[in-house]
Design an enzyme around this catalytic site. Sequence first.
Site, mmCIF file in Angstrom:
data_model
loop_
_atom_site.group_PDB
_atom_site.id
_atom_site.type_symbol
_atom_site.label_atom_id
_atom_site.label_comp_id
_atom_site.label_asym_id
_atom_site.label_seq_id
_atom_site.Cartn_x
_atom_site.Cartn_y
_atom_site.Cartn_z
ATOM 1 C CB SER A 7 3.160 -0.295 6.018
ATOM 2 O OG SER A 7 2.835 0.930 5.378
ATOM 3 C CG HIS A 32 2.244 -2.962 2.686
ATOM 4 N ND1 HIS A 32 1.438 -3.891 2.052
ATOM 5 C CD2 HIS A 32 1.443 -1.887 2.930
ATOM 6 C CE1 HIS A 32 0.214 -3.403 1.924
ATOM 7 N NE2 HIS A 32 0.182 -2.182 2.444
ATOM 8 C CG ASP A 34 0.336 1.490 2.417
ATOM 9 O OD1 ASP A 34 -0.485 0.626 2.039
ATOM 10 O OD2 ASP A 34 0.941 1.425 3.505
ATOM 11 C CG MET A 36 -2.662 6.077 0.003
ATOM 12 S SD MET A 36 -2.859 6.773 1.656
ATOM 13 C CE MET A 36 -2.305 5.384 2.642
ATOM 14 C CG HIS A 65 -2.407 -1.554 -0.312
ATOM 15 N ND1 HIS A 65 -2.703 -1.240 1.007
ATOM 16 C CD2 HIS A 65 -3.617 -1.663 -0.942
ATOM 17 C CE1 HIS A 65 -4.007 -1.162 1.162
ATOM 18 N NE2 HIS A 65 -4.582 -1.402 0.001
ATOM 19 C CG MET A 67 -5.148 1.953 -0.720
ATOM 20 S SD MET A 67 -4.511 2.440 0.892
ATOM 21 C CE MET A 67 -2.774 2.218 0.597
ATOM 22 C CG MET A 138 -7.969 -2.919 3.223
ATOM 23 S SD MET A 138 -6.175 -2.690 3.378
ATOM 24 C CE MET A 138 -6.078 -1.292 4.499
ATOM 25 C CG ASP A 173 -2.485 -2.817 5.159
ATOM 26 O OD1 ASP A 173 -1.882 -2.277 6.107
ATOM 27 O OD2 ASP A 173 -2.562 -2.319 4.015
#
Length: 213
Positions: A7, A32, A34, A36, A65, A67, A138, A173
């Site tokens: 990540s 990965h 992330d 957000m 990913h 979020m 998660m 993760d």
Amino acid sequence: MIIVSPSILSADFADLKNELLVVKNAGAPWAHVDVMDGHFVPNISIGVPVVASLRKATDLFLDVHLMIDTPIKYVDQFIASGADMVVIHLESDTPEMIHTTLARIHELGCKAGLTIKPGTPVEAMEPYLGEIDMALIMTVEPGFGGQSFMADMMPKVTWLREHTSPDFLIQVDGGVDAKTAPVCKTAGANVLVSGSAFFKAADKAAFVECLKA
Ligand code: DX5
Ligand code: ZN
């Protein structure tokens, strides 16, 4: 086969091109990413322009990913920017819209994943299992890197393994390191995300080998 997906949330954001090279040279096939939004999770990270820049800098498989709330608003842009897989949260929209969003991701020629927060029961994923290329459990509350691994999520991984084919991608993760990876693999996970442990490792190639072993 175990896939390791470092990540980049724990990477140096001012030096992402080089950090992707570090991931590649360590022998990891995926990175990965992330995303957000400060609403779905209480933190803001990166968005579409950064994914587009990552795409130009690497041929690693980009596992994005999301979020974020109502991901249907953004999946087109993330896919156009070069995501190889887009993973959405089950809690991020209504069941009807989750089905629609997964279908849209596939329509655009991208792989689709679905994930759940620690408080969501794994059985809630059942209606979508035929519509996804990967399920992500998660193992921390999403929002931040460097949190402690929640071993009590492992029964969810085992449930998924029992309800899918042997080669179905099951990702974990949060808090995955040399100590917790074996627990994940025993439960049935075959895609391991690791942020802080990967970027802190002195010998990253050895770290990836250790996670895969
Ligand atoms: C947490 C993110 C994770 C995070 C994992 O919200 O989804 O991908 O980067 O970081 P570590 O491995 O440090 O727990
Ligand atoms: Zn993540």
